[in-house]
Design a protein around this motif. Structure first.
Motif, PDB file in Angstrom:
ATOM      1  N   LYS A 190      12.705  14.751   4.017  1.00 36.08           N
ATOM      2  CA  LYS A 190      13.082  16.135   3.795  1.00 36.08           C
ATOM      3  C   LYS A 190      12.625  17.036   4.944  1.00 36.08           C
ATOM      4  O   LYS A 190      13.264  18.007   5.272  1.00 36.08           O
ATOM      5  N   LYS A 191      11.503  16.701   5.571  1.00 38.86           N
ATOM      6  CA  LYS A 191      10.981  17.514   6.662  1.00 38.86           C
ATOM      7  C   LYS A 191      10.729  16.634   7.883  1.00 38.86           C
ATOM      8  O   LYS A 191      10.008  15.651   7.812  1.00 38.86           O
ATOM      9  N   VAL A 192      11.347  17.024   8.986  1.00 36.09           N
ATOM     10  CA  VAL A 192      11.187  16.310  10.245  1.00 36.09           C
ATOM     11  C   VAL A 192      10.882  17.352  11.315  1.00 36.09           C
ATOM     12  O   VAL A 192      11.492  18.416  11.343  1.00 36.09           O
TER      13      VAL A 192
ATOM     14  N   PRO B 246       0.831  -1.202   0.000  1.00 35.45           N
ATOM     15  CA  PRO B 246       0.000   0.000   0.000  1.00 35.45           C
ATOM     16  C   PRO B 246       0.867   1.253   0.000  1.00 35.45           C
ATOM     17  O   PRO B 246       1.846   1.331   0.719  1.00 35.45           O
ATOM     18  N   THR B 247       0.501   2.227  -0.827  1.00 38.69           N
ATOM     19  CA  THR B 247       1.293   3.448  -0.914  1.00 38.69           C
ATOM     20  C   THR B 247       0.988   4.412   0.210  1.00 38.69           C
ATOM     21  O   THR B 247       1.643   5.416   0.348  1.00 38.69           O
ATOM     22  N   ASN B 248      -0.002   4.133   1.015  1.00 39.93           N
ATOM     23  CA  ASN B 248      -0.317   5.030   2.117  1.00 39.93           C
ATOM     24  C   ASN B 248       0.005   4.405   3.470  1.00 39.93           C
ATOM     25  O   ASN B 248      -0.545   4.796   4.479  1.00 39.93           O
ATOM     26  N   SER B 249       0.904   3.421   3.485  1.00 36.59           N
ATOM     27  CA  SER B 249       1.234   2.768   4.745  1.00 36.59           C
ATOM     28  C   SER B 249       2.084   3.700   5.609  1.00 36.59           C
ATOM     29  O   SER B 249       2.870   4.483   5.113  1.00 36.59           O
ATOM     30  N   ALA B 250       1.935   3.611   6.917  1.00 42.94           N
ATOM     31  CA  ALA B 250       2.665   4.469   7.847  1.00 42.94           C
ATOM     32  C   ALA B 250       4.046   3.892   8.107  1.00 42.94           C
ATOM     33  O   ALA B 250       4.283   2.708   7.931  1.00 42.94           O
ATOM     34  N   PHE B 251       4.960   4.747   8.540  1.00 42.97           N
ATOM     35  CA  PHE B 251       6.294   4.312   8.952  1.00 42.97           C
ATOM     36  C   PHE B 251       6.187   3.724  10.352  1.00 42.97           C
ATOM     37  O   PHE B 251       6.419   4.408  11.333  1.00 42.97           O
ATOM     38  N   LEU B 252       5.809   2.518  10.453  1.00 46.82           N
ATOM     39  CA  LEU B 252       5.694   1.924  11.775  1.00 46.82           C
ATOM     40  C   LEU B 252       7.040   1.435  12.290  1.00 46.82           C
ATOM     41  O   LEU B 252       7.203   1.201  13.462  1.00 46.82           O
ATOM     42  N   SER B 253       8.007   1.292  11.403  1.00 41.56           N
ATOM     43  CA  SER B 253       9.279   0.704  11.817  1.00 41.56           C
ATOM     44  C   SER B 253      10.418   1.717  11.847  1.00 41.56           C
ATOM     45  O   SER B 253      11.561   1.341  11.650  1.00 41.56           O
ATOM     46  N   THR B 254      10.127   2.987  12.095  1.00 41.72           N
ATOM     47  CA  THR B 254      11.204   3.970  12.206  1.00 41.72           C
ATOM     48  C   THR B 254      12.044   3.617  13.418  1.00 41.72           C
ATOM     49  O   THR B 254      11.553   3.573  14.539  1.00 41.72           O
ATOM     50  N   ARG B 255      13.304   3.363  13.184  1.00 44.68           N
ATOM     51  CA  ARG B 255      14.184   2.895  14.258  1.00 44.68           C
ATOM     52  C   ARG B 255      14.928   4.063  14.891  1.00 44.68           C
ATOM     53  O   ARG B 255      15.432   4.939  14.199  1.00 44.68           O
TER      54      ARG B 255
ATOM     55  N   GLY C 280       7.463  13.031  11.157  1.00 42.97           N
ATOM     56  CA  GLY C 280       7.745  13.449   9.793  1.00 42.97           C
ATOM     57  C   GLY C 280       6.894  12.685   8.803  1.00 42.97           C
ATOM     58  O   GLY C 280       6.033  11.894   9.179  1.00 42.97           O
ATOM     59  N   GLU C 281       7.164  12.954   7.538  1.00 45.37           N
ATOM     60  CA  GLU C 281       6.392  12.317   6.480  1.00 45.37           C
ATOM     61  C   GLU C 281       7.252  12.165   5.234  1.00 45.37           C
ATOM     62  O   GLU C 281       8.040  13.040   4.902  1.00 45.37           O
ATOM     63  N   ARG C 282       7.097  11.050   4.575  1.00 51.03           N
ATOM     64  CA  ARG C 282       7.738  10.828   3.275  1.00 51.03           C
ATOM     65  C   ARG C 282       6.618  10.595   2.283  1.00 51.03           C
ATOM     66  O   ARG C 282       5.738   9.766   2.492  1.00 51.03           O
ATOM     67  N   SER C 283       6.648  11.354   1.194  1.00 49.50           N
ATOM     68  CA  SER C 283       5.597  11.194   0.193  1.00 49.50           C
ATOM     69  C   SER C 283       6.026  10.168  -0.847  1.00 49.50           C
ATOM     70  O   SER C 283       7.210   9.976  -1.119  1.00 49.50           O
ATOM     71  N   VAL C 284       5.036   9.528  -1.413  1.00 53.37           N
ATOM     72  CA  VAL C 284       5.282   8.498  -2.415  1.00 53.37           C
ATOM     73  C   VAL C 284       5.644   9.166  -3.742  1.00 53.37           C
ATOM     74  O   VAL C 284       5.166  10.259  -4.057  1.00 53.37           O
ATOM     75  N   GLU C 285       6.521   8.516  -4.474  1.00 57.07           N
ATOM     76  CA  GLU C 285       6.899   9.018  -5.790  1.00 57.07           C
ATOM     77  C   GLU C 285       5.672   8.961  -6.694  1.00 57.07           C
ATOM     78  O   GLU C 285       4.929   7.985  -6.708  1.00 57.07           O
ATOM     79  N   LYS C 286       5.458  10.018  -7.450  1.00 61.02           N
ATOM     80  CA  LYS C 286       4.309  10.057  -8.361  1.00 61.02           C
ATOM     81  C   LYS C 286       4.440   8.940  -9.394  1.00 61.02           C
ATOM     82  O   LYS C 286       5.487   8.757  -9.998  1.00 61.02           O
TER      83      LYS C 286
ATOM     84  N   SER D  89       8.470   2.652   1.735  1.00 63.61           N
ATOM     85  CA  SER D  89       7.300   3.105   2.473  1.00 63.61           C
ATOM     86  C   SER D  89       7.052   4.585   2.260  1.00 63.61           C
ATOM     87  O   SER D  89       7.963   5.357   1.995  1.00 63.61           O
ATOM     88  N   SER D  90       5.811   4.957   2.403  1.00 59.91           N
ATOM     89  CA  SER D  90       5.455   6.370   2.415  1.00 59.91           C
ATOM     90  C   SER D  90       4.393   6.549   3.475  1.00 59.91           C
ATOM     91  O   SER D  90       3.712   5.610   3.858  1.00 59.91           O
ATOM     92  N   GLY D  91       4.283   7.758   3.968  1.00 64.00           N
ATOM     93  CA  GLY D  91       3.304   8.050   5.000  1.00 64.00           C
ATOM     94  C   GLY D  91       3.932   8.811   6.135  1.00 64.00           C
ATOM     95  O   GLY D  91       5.021   9.360   6.007  1.00 64.00           O
TER      96      GLY D  91
END
Length: 120
Positions: free
Chosen positions: A38-40, A9-18, A52-58, A71-73
């Motif tokens: 890019k933004k935190v 899924p392209t809208n999955s959250a970063f659940l595994s940020t270490r 923060g958030e990472r957007s999915v590549e278009k 992942s993105s989200g």
């Protein structure tokens, strides 16, 4: 030969940020693995919050995707700070996709031993 296609899924959250948290003599040091971010945002109020958030590549209609695993989200991590954290002196920097947050420590005075004389 046909290769299997894997999609996530392209809208999955970063659940595994270490995040690593170590305490040195001088500070509490947090290191978060955030490649491609890019933004935190960092908030400190007895709790350190990193988000923060990472957007999915278009998606390009001219290309055929065979595998999409990045992942993105949004993500958010919270850490309750120790009593000795100087919350007004937080320092943060990002280098090579690794966020480092340093929170200096103040010296906590340990209660001293008091000798009490007993009179006869």
């Amino acid at each position: 030969l046909s290769l299997p296609r894997f999609t996530f899924p392209t809208n999955s959250a970063f659940l595994s940020t270490r995040v690593d948290w170590k305490e040195t003599r001088e500070a509490h040091v947090f290191k978060a693995d955030l490649p491609g971010m890019k933004k935190v945002e960092i908030e400190v109020d007895r709790v350190l919050q990193i988000s923060g958030e990472r957007s999915v590549e278009k998606e390009d209609k001219n290309n055929e995707w065979h595998c999409v695993e990045l992942s993105s989200g949004k993500f958010m991590r919270k850490f309750r700070l120790a009593e000795n954290a100087k919350m007004d002196q937080v320092n943060a920097n990002m280098e090579n996709g690794v966020l480092t947050v340093t929170i200096p420590k103040e010296e906590v005075k340990k209660p001293g031993v008091k000798t009490i004389d007993i009179s006869d």
